[in-house]
Design a protein around this motif. Structure first.
Motif, PDB file in Angstrom:
ATOM      1  N   UNK A  52     -25.164  -2.830  -1.068  1.00 33.82           N
ATOM      2  CA  UNK A  52     -24.075  -2.979  -2.018  1.00 33.82           C
ATOM      3  C   UNK A  52     -22.791  -2.590  -1.291  1.00 33.82           C
ATOM      4  N   UNK A  53     -21.838  -3.491  -1.305  1.00 33.44           N
ATOM      5  CA  UNK A  53     -20.536  -3.234  -0.702  1.00 33.44           C
ATOM      6  C   UNK A  53     -19.518  -3.181  -1.833  1.00 33.44           C
ATOM      7  N   UNK A  54     -18.780  -2.081  -1.911  1.00 35.09           N
ATOM      8  CA  UNK A  54     -17.797  -1.953  -2.984  1.00 35.09           C
ATOM      9  C   UNK A  54     -16.405  -1.766  -2.411  1.00 35.09           C
ATOM     10  N   UNK A  55     -15.403  -2.087  -3.228  1.00 36.17           N
ATOM     11  CA  UNK A  55     -14.009  -2.033  -2.811  1.00 36.17           C
ATOM     12  C   UNK A  55     -13.241  -1.101  -3.744  1.00 36.17           C
ATOM     13  N   UNK A  56     -12.840   0.078  -3.259  1.00 34.47           N
ATOM     14  CA  UNK A  56     -12.050   0.982  -4.098  1.00 34.47           C
ATOM     15  C   UNK A  56     -10.732   0.316  -4.530  1.00 34.47           C
ATOM     16  N   UNK A  57     -10.175   0.782  -5.649  1.00 36.51           N
ATOM     17  CA  UNK A  57      -8.949   0.146  -6.165  1.00 36.51           C
ATOM     18  C   UNK A  57      -7.734   0.447  -5.305  1.00 36.51           C
ATOM     19  N   UNK A  58      -7.760   1.561  -4.578  1.00 36.72           N
ATOM     20  CA  UNK A  58      -6.664   1.896  -3.668  1.00 36.72           C
ATOM     21  C   UNK A  58      -7.252   2.397  -2.353  1.00 36.72           C
TER      22      UNK A  58
END
Length: 150
Positions: free
Chosen positions: A70-76
């Motif tokens: 799972x690859x996630x992208x923080x909002x900042x």
């Protein structure tokens, strides 16, 4: 008015319509996975999907080799909750998948200022175990994983 949030005004995206997923037919190895993209963000009352922290395209499953990434992208870029979000994703998968699966949780390349450190922490079994012994952190993970009903 100044809030204590790192990203006080995140961009909210429309939820995607769900496609029906079925578990592979494996004898003696049944499992059920509630969508991890619907888990809540630790700072906001929005799902990770609504914030585009996680997308369906960022989840790779290889049943044959018992591997999930799972690859996630923080909002900042400097999100202080990146490790907590990754820990929530890991715990959700640990609770949902058979123990034979190797789970790899990653921050999307270039999306966080301390990407390498966060990735190392999220994929180190001893660090994850130690984090889950912390009652405050465990409560925060529990809040993120609490079921929500639309």
């Amino acid at each position: 008015m100044v809030s204590g949030l790192i990203n006080a005004n995140p961009i909210i995206y429309q939820k995607k319509e769900r496609r029906l997923r079925t578990a592979p037919s494996l004898p003696h190895d049944e499992y059920s996975v509630e969508p991890i993209d619907q888990q809540e963000d630790p700072e906001h009352p929005y799902s990770l999907e609504e914030l585009k922290v996680i997308t369906e395209d960022a989840i790779e499953v290889d049943d044959r080799h018992s591997y999930v990434r799972v690859t996630f992208t923080p909002t900042v870029e400097h999100c202080s909750m990146a490790t907590v979000i990754g820990l929530c994703l890991r715990v959700k998968l640990m609770r949902s998948l058979p123990s034979r699966y190797k789970v790899d949780i990653r921050v999307a390349p270039g999306s966080h200022a301390t990407e390498a450190a966060v990735n190392k922490q999220l994929n180190d079994k001893e660090r994850v175990a130690a984090a889950l012994e912390n009652p405050n952190l465990l409560d925060m993970v529990g809040e993120c994983l609490a079921p929500t009903y639309d």
